[in-house]
Scaffold this motif. Structure first.
Motif, PDB file in Angstrom:
ATOM      1  N   UNK A 104      10.785  31.942 -16.449  1.00 33.39           N
ATOM      2  CA  UNK A 104      11.627  31.361 -17.223  1.00 33.39           C
ATOM      3  C   UNK A 104      11.452  32.890 -18.811  1.00 33.39           C
ATOM      4  N   UNK A 105      10.617  31.683 -19.430  1.00 28.80           N
ATOM      5  CA  UNK A 105      10.429  32.891 -20.259  1.00 28.80           C
ATOM      6  C   UNK A 105      10.028  34.124 -20.300  1.00 28.80           C
ATOM      7  N   UNK A 106       9.145  34.800 -19.099  1.00 26.11           N
ATOM      8  CA  UNK A 106       9.058  35.927 -19.148  1.00 26.11           C
ATOM      9  C   UNK A 106      10.186  36.644 -18.438  1.00 26.11           C
ATOM     10  N   UNK A 107      11.349  36.329 -17.808  1.00 25.80           N
ATOM     11  CA  UNK A 107      12.086  36.519 -17.425  1.00 25.80           C
ATOM     12  C   UNK A 107      13.036  37.404 -18.674  1.00 25.80           C
ATOM     13  N   UNK A 108      13.189  35.780 -19.391  1.00 25.33           N
ATOM     14  CA  UNK A 108      13.986  36.219 -20.889  1.00 25.33           C
ATOM     15  C   UNK A 108      13.658  37.663 -21.760  1.00 25.33           C
ATOM     16  N   UNK A 109      12.074  37.673 -21.642  1.00 27.64           N
ATOM     17  CA  UNK A 109      11.545  38.184 -22.878  1.00 27.64           C
ATOM     18  C   UNK A 109      11.411  39.236 -22.267  1.00 27.64           C
TER      19      UNK A 109
ATOM     20  N   UNK B 121       6.333  43.027 -22.149  1.00 26.59           N
ATOM     21  CA  UNK B 121       7.057  42.453 -20.846  1.00 26.59           C
ATOM     22  C   UNK B 121       7.720  42.309 -20.285  1.00 26.59           C
ATOM     23  N   UNK B 122       8.457  43.873 -20.873  1.00 26.96           N
ATOM     24  CA  UNK B 122       9.493  44.264 -21.330  1.00 26.96           C
ATOM     25  C   UNK B 122       9.130  45.479 -19.749  1.00 26.96           C
ATOM     26  N   UNK B 123       7.426  45.804 -19.749  1.00 24.65           N
ATOM     27  CA  UNK B 123       7.445  46.975 -18.754  1.00 24.65           C
ATOM     28  C   UNK B 123       7.290  45.855 -17.306  1.00 24.65           C
ATOM     29  N   UNK B 124       7.298  44.215 -16.753  1.00 22.47           N
ATOM     30  CA  UNK B 124       7.147  43.159 -16.023  1.00 22.47           C
ATOM     31  C   UNK B 124       8.758  43.883 -15.025  1.00 22.47           C
ATOM     32  N   UNK B 125       8.991  44.058 -14.405  1.00 22.70           N
ATOM     33  CA  UNK B 125      10.527  43.551 -13.168  1.00 22.70           C
ATOM     34  C   UNK B 125      10.558  42.313 -13.269  1.00 22.70           C
TER      35      UNK B 125
ATOM     36  N   UNK C 165       8.558  38.976 -11.648  1.00 25.73           N
ATOM     37  CA  UNK C 165       8.301  37.813 -12.211  1.00 25.73           C
ATOM     38  C   UNK C 165       9.116  36.681 -11.305  1.00 25.73           C
ATOM     39  N   UNK C 166      10.023  37.010 -11.059  1.00 25.02           N
ATOM     40  CA  UNK C 166      10.721  35.464  -9.891  1.00 25.02           C
ATOM     41  C   UNK C 166      10.551  35.356  -8.974  1.00 25.02           C
ATOM     42  N   UNK C 167      10.012  36.430  -8.851  1.00 26.20           N
ATOM     43  CA  UNK C 167       9.040  36.283  -7.045  1.00 26.20           C
ATOM     44  C   UNK C 167       7.994  35.629  -7.093  1.00 26.20           C
ATOM     45  N   UNK C 168       7.912  35.344  -7.637  1.00 31.88           N
ATOM     46  CA  UNK C 168       5.316  35.245  -7.783  1.00 31.88           C
ATOM     47  C   UNK C 168       5.932  33.776  -8.804  1.00 31.88           C
ATOM     48  N   UNK C 169       6.933  33.473  -9.230  1.00 26.62           N
ATOM     49  CA  UNK C 169       7.757  32.530  -9.532  1.00 26.62           C
ATOM     50  C   UNK C 169       7.565  31.455  -8.593  1.00 26.62           C
ATOM     51  N   UNK C 170       8.574  31.519  -8.413  1.00 26.64           N
ATOM     52  CA  UNK C 170       9.474  31.034  -6.877  1.00 26.64           C
ATOM     53  C   UNK C 170       8.386  30.657  -5.690  1.00 26.64           C
ATOM     54  N   UNK C 171       7.244  31.861  -5.103  1.00 25.82           N
ATOM     55  CA  UNK C 171       6.318  31.664  -4.266  1.00 25.82           C
ATOM     56  C   UNK C 171       5.467  30.536  -4.792  1.00 25.82           C
ATOM     57  N   UNK C 172       4.639  30.696  -6.039  1.00 22.25           N
ATOM     58  CA  UNK C 172       3.826  29.290  -6.545  1.00 22.25           C
ATOM     59  C   UNK C 172       4.480  28.119  -6.373  1.00 22.25           C
TER      60      UNK C 172
END
Length: 173
Positions: free
Chosen positions: A128-133, A141-145, A149-156
């Motif tokens: 959530x912090x990464x997506x909001x960032x 953080x802005x350079x990360x799609x 982030x959502x895919x990696x978080x959900x997979x974890x």
């Protein structure tokens, strides 16, 4: 001590497990035996439980005696009948028995374990912090799609939940 007339249990059923664990004194007996290599005297168990119940060390004599009597007359024979402990009522010694291991999933070493819920929460929060960032344009953080982030978080989260579910079903088998 089990007698030849008693049925031999292959496994404890859920009702027996919950009946054993719902009583504080039985639960404390099992915790103490687990911490002391599976063997204690009834006197030592009564001392430990008396301290726990009274909050005094040593516990008052009347508390210790009350605990001792209830262990000897009720709790230890019940645990012995279920083959969770071996209770020698003559020598006043108690040891863990065959079915004690079936209760292991209900006892946790909280100092050495991290609940899966805490890891899942931390993962969700980090995502959530990464997506909001990224949404707010925070540098580095802005350079990360955000989809990555959502895919990696959900997979974890899925991996953690799957591991916890696997452990839960293994403990119930």
């Amino acid at each position: 001590m089990t007698t030849p007339n008693q049925p031999v249990h292959d496994r404890l059923n859920e009702t027996e497990i919950h009946d054993v664990l719902r009583n504080d004194r039985r639960r404390l007996v099992l915790e103490q035996l687990r911490e002391h290599d599976g063997a204690e005297t009834v006197g030592d168990l009564a001392e430990f439980i008396g301290e726990s119940e009274s909050g005094q060390s040593p516990p008052p004599k009347n508390v210790r005696q009350s605990v001792y009597i209830s262990l000897h007359q009720t709790h230890l024979p019940k645990l012995d009948d279920l083959e969770i402990v071996d209770y020698d009522s003559v020598a006043k010694e108690v040891t863990l028995a065959e079915h004690a291991a079936e209760l292991d999933p209900y006892f946790t070493d909280e100092a050495n374990s991290t609940p899966a819920a805490a890891l899942t929460f931390a993962t969700c929060l980090a995502g959530l912090v990464l997506v909001l960032g990224e949404w707010m344009g925070v540098p580095l953080v802005a350079w990360v799609d955000p989809r990555l982030v959502a895919l990696v978080s959900l997979a974890f989260v899925a991996i953690l939940t799957g591991a916890e579910l696997r452990q839960w079903t293994r403990n119930r088998a």
